[in-house]
Motif scaffolding. Structure first.
Motif, PDB file in Angstrom:
ATOM      1  N   GLY A  40       6.025  -7.715   4.713  1.00 25.11           N
ATOM      2  CA  GLY A  40       6.393  -6.139   5.025  1.00 25.11           C
ATOM      3  C   GLY A  40       7.051  -6.148   3.557  1.00 25.11           C
ATOM      4  O   GLY A  40       7.334  -6.926   2.569  1.00 25.11           O
ATOM      5  N   TYR A  41       6.961  -4.734   3.454  1.00 27.02           N
ATOM      6  CA  TYR A  41       8.058  -4.605   1.893  1.00 27.02           C
ATOM      7  C   TYR A  41       8.762  -3.261   2.671  1.00 27.02           C
ATOM      8  O   TYR A  41       8.698  -1.477   3.774  1.00 27.02           O
ATOM      9  CB  TYR A  41       6.865  -3.160   0.919  1.00 27.02           C
ATOM     10  N   THR A  97       2.740  -4.332   6.808  1.00 25.20           N
ATOM     11  CA  THR A  97       1.322  -5.248   6.748  1.00 25.20           C
ATOM     12  C   THR A  97       1.716  -5.439   5.276  1.00 25.20           C
ATOM     13  O   THR A  97       0.535  -5.628   5.334  1.00 25.20           O
ATOM     14  CB  THR A  97      -0.174  -3.839   6.813  1.00 25.20           C
ATOM     15  N   ASP A  98       2.532  -4.730   4.106  1.00 23.30           N
ATOM     16  CA  ASP A  98       2.627  -5.239   3.273  1.00 23.30           C
ATOM     17  C   ASP A  98       2.915  -6.214   2.772  1.00 23.30           C
ATOM     18  O   ASP A  98       3.261  -7.002   3.421  1.00 23.30           O
ATOM     19  CB  ASP A  98       3.719  -4.119   2.101  1.00 23.30           C
ATOM     20  N   ILE A 134      -5.031  -5.367  -0.268  1.00 27.82           N
ATOM     21  CA  ILE A 134      -4.048  -6.056   0.817  1.00 27.82           C
ATOM     22  C   ILE A 134      -5.940  -6.583   2.087  1.00 27.82           C
ATOM     23  O   ILE A 134      -5.404  -7.882   1.792  1.00 27.82           O
ATOM     24  CB  ILE A 134      -3.580  -5.194   1.714  1.00 27.82           C
ATOM     25  N   LYS A 135      -6.736  -6.695   1.968  1.00 27.22           N
ATOM     26  CA  LYS A 135      -7.890  -6.459   3.268  1.00 27.22           C
ATOM     27  C   LYS A 135      -8.857  -7.991   2.602  1.00 27.22           C
ATOM     28  O   LYS A 135      -8.305  -9.213   3.138  1.00 27.22           O
ATOM     29  CB  LYS A 135      -8.901  -5.570   3.534  1.00 27.22           C
ATOM     30  N   ALA A 182       0.895  -1.002   0.068  1.00 26.35           N
ATOM     31  CA  ALA A 182      -0.049   0.211   0.033  1.00 26.35           C
ATOM     32  C   ALA A 182       1.000   0.980  -0.061  1.00 26.35           C
ATOM     33  O   ALA A 182       0.502   2.614   0.264  1.00 26.35           O
ATOM     34  CB  ALA A 182      -0.874  -0.187   0.937  1.00 26.35           C
ATOM     35  N   GLN A 183       2.523   1.216   0.066  1.00 23.69           N
ATOM     36  CA  GLN A 183       3.121   2.058   0.001  1.00 23.69           C
ATOM     37  C   GLN A 183       3.248   2.596  -1.334  1.00 23.69           C
ATOM     38  O   GLN A 183       4.155   2.494  -2.125  1.00 23.69           O
ATOM     39  CB  GLN A 183       4.224   1.967   0.702  1.00 23.69           C
ATOM     40  N   PHE A 184       2.324   3.958  -1.797  1.00 29.62           N
ATOM     41  CA  PHE A 184       1.689   4.368  -2.766  1.00 29.62           C
ATOM     42  C   PHE A 184       1.504   6.093  -2.701  1.00 29.62           C
ATOM     43  O   PHE A 184       1.772   6.222  -1.522  1.00 29.62           O
ATOM     44  CB  PHE A 184       0.835   4.051  -3.808  1.00 29.62           C
ATOM     45  N   THR A 185       2.269   6.562  -3.510  1.00 27.04           N
ATOM     46  CA  THR A 185       2.157   7.736  -3.338  1.00 27.04           C
ATOM     47  C   THR A 185       0.420   8.595  -3.278  1.00 27.04           C
ATOM     48  O   THR A 185      -0.124   9.900  -2.682  1.00 27.04           O
ATOM     49  CB  THR A 185       3.017   9.504  -3.896  1.00 27.04           C
TER      50      THR A 185
END
Lengths: 378, 99
Positions: free
Chosen positions: A88-89, A144-145, A68-69, A53-56
């Motif tokens: 994770g990432y 959580t990634d 992810i859910k 979910a690490q985006f901008t």
């Protein structure tokens, strides 16, 4: 030659077509999935299976939180273990500019409740034992990634489509899309079959532009070549996806289900086109980059090396929604993130197609947008 | 037990430990190509790169579906032909740069 009718036709048997087809079928539609070769023959079967979910871009973050859910519950939903694992990432920063851009991204991500931190180089070393910390300033860390198995997910969705009264056609190469006025009516394949439906979804990934043209629609998706390799399986010794954004960086993860290391890098400059030829440069360069980051991998053997297409949109964000042709939809231009977007965009597009709106508004991904809001964490 | 009854327990892919029974079940579920079976069962994704199993599986496909082996498409061979350590491949690059 045969003629068949469905409530919805999906062109493309990758993750986007399979997931969207499944959620359409779940809403009671009789779905046909037309795949040019076989499921996962295109980009999905060549991706390394990372999920983050690490985006901008705000909308991308919201879509990925939903995805992810859904990945967490996919085993139960599909009745098949998709090998989801929240390892994770960890995005590494080796210079101040990168560190700053991660800190800015974290500020946006936290607005949506994402558990993400910029951690010290020492903490990076605790998460990744054996990490070469030379020049490392720290990293953006989100526990959580995770990862899942692209084959298991895609074939799981397709089996679901079949259970829900749908059909999956392989070797179904769409060559013609027939309209009546401005409305889509049917599609024809190279072997002469004709499939009728008032709804047709273009989920053709790197070939979405060609499929669009059959309906007279310009879809600005261009493939470029990325390469990947996989090693033999060894005992678990790496939890997260490790991302090194330097010009000569790379990203890799240890596959949870099997223990293989799998990874790739983005070539500089990019290699345009849908060629999937593997290069000599990658098979020597990628190992060098992997061993530089994690020296303990030096003795791990490479099994295979291949290439696949990223299907890029002009701004690196998906193109999802209706088109000027009534009943003809598009979900493509995933820009290297189709697998992770798959579940959420599949369900959201199924909502959009059947009700005219989706529970997360996808209009920022519409086809007729301005291509100005580029994704920084590509 | 007769050899025929036991035949399904035969391992056809040693790298990924896949049995004849598992392959036949996937073919009977409608997957009639080596590429699809590879993606579902990982046959051909192990150390041998498919040299040990693909022909056997092609024969099982022929038996189950009638599609002759000669008409079946075999998955691409992927480099390297034999497993090579990351360190060895990577140092090749470093040596090139030093020259």
């Amino acid at each position: 030659m045969s003629k068949k009718s469905a409530d919805a036709i999906v062109i493309g048997g990758g993750i986007i077509g399979a997931a969207t087809g499944y959620y359409l079928a779940k809403r009671g539609l009789k779905v046909f999935i037309l795949e040019r070769k076989f499921p996962c023959a295109g980009s999905t079967g060549r991706c390394i299976g990372g999920i983050r979910a690490q985006f901008t871009h705000d909308l991308t973050i919201r879509v990925m939180l939903k995805s992810i859910k859904m990945f967490q519950e996919l085993h139960e939903e599909l009745g098949t273990d998709v090998e989801w694992y929240a390892g994770g990432y960890l995005f590494l920063a080796f210079d101040e500019a990168r560190k700053k851009s991660f800190e800015q991204a974290i500020e946006i991500q936290r607005r949506y409740g994402l558990k993400v931190d910029f951690i010290s180089a020492d903490d990076c070393g605790r998460i990744v034992p054996g990490l070469n910390r030379e020049g490392l300033l720290g990293g953006a860390w989100c526990p959580t990634d995770g990862q899942a198995n692209p084959f298991k997910v895609t074939y799981g969705y397709l089996e679901g489509v079949k259970r829900l009264n749908g059909q999956v056609f392989v070797n179904a190469d769409v060559k013609k899309i027939n309209l009546s006025g401005t409305r889509v009516v049917s599609v024809e394949t190279a072997n002469g079959d004709e499939f009728f439906s008032p709804i047709v979804l273009n989920a053709a990934g790197p070939w979405a532009s060609e499929i669009g043209k059959l309906a007279g629609i310009e879809i600005p998706v261009k493939p470029d070549r990325h390469e990947a390799l996989v090693t033999e399986a060894i005992e678990r010794c790496l939890e997260p996806m490790l991302v090194d954004y330097r010009a000569d960086g790379c990203y890799f993860v240890q596959h949870y289900g099997t223990g293989h290391f799998i990874g790739c890098y983005t070539p500089v400059p990019i290699v345009p086109g849908d060629s999937v030829d593997a290069s000599d440069e990658f098979i020597t360069e990628m190992p060098r980059r992997m061993v530089r980051l994690l020296p303990k991998l030096a003795s791990v053997k490479v099994l295979r090396h291949w290439a696949g297409s990223y299907e890029m949109s002009p701004d690196g964000n998906p193109i999802c929604g209706k088109t000027p042709v009534e009943g003809f939809y598009v979900s493509a231009g995933m820009s290297g993130h189709g697998f992770m977007f798959g579940p959420a965009l599949g369900e959201l597009m199924a909502e959009l197609i059947t009700t005219g709106e989706s529970s997360i508004d996808l209009s920022e991904f519409r086809l007729d947008r301005e291509w100005s809001k580029a994704e920084a964490m590509k | 037990m007769s050899s025929k009854k036991r035949s399904g327990f035969r391992v056809v892919c040693r790298c990924e430990e896949v049995t004849e029974d598992e392959v036949r079940a996937v073919i009977r579920n409608g997957y009639h190509s080596l590429e699809e079976i590879k993606r579902i069962l990982r046959t051909g994704m192990g150390h041998c790169g498919g040299r040990g199993c693909l022909k056997v599986i092609a024969r099982l496909i022929e038996e189950e579906t009638g599609i002759p082996i000669a008409l079946q498409k075999f998955p691409s061979s992927r480099p390297p032909l034999k497993p090579i350590p990351l360190g060895q491949l990577g140092s090749y690059r470093n040596e090139q740069e030093e020259r």
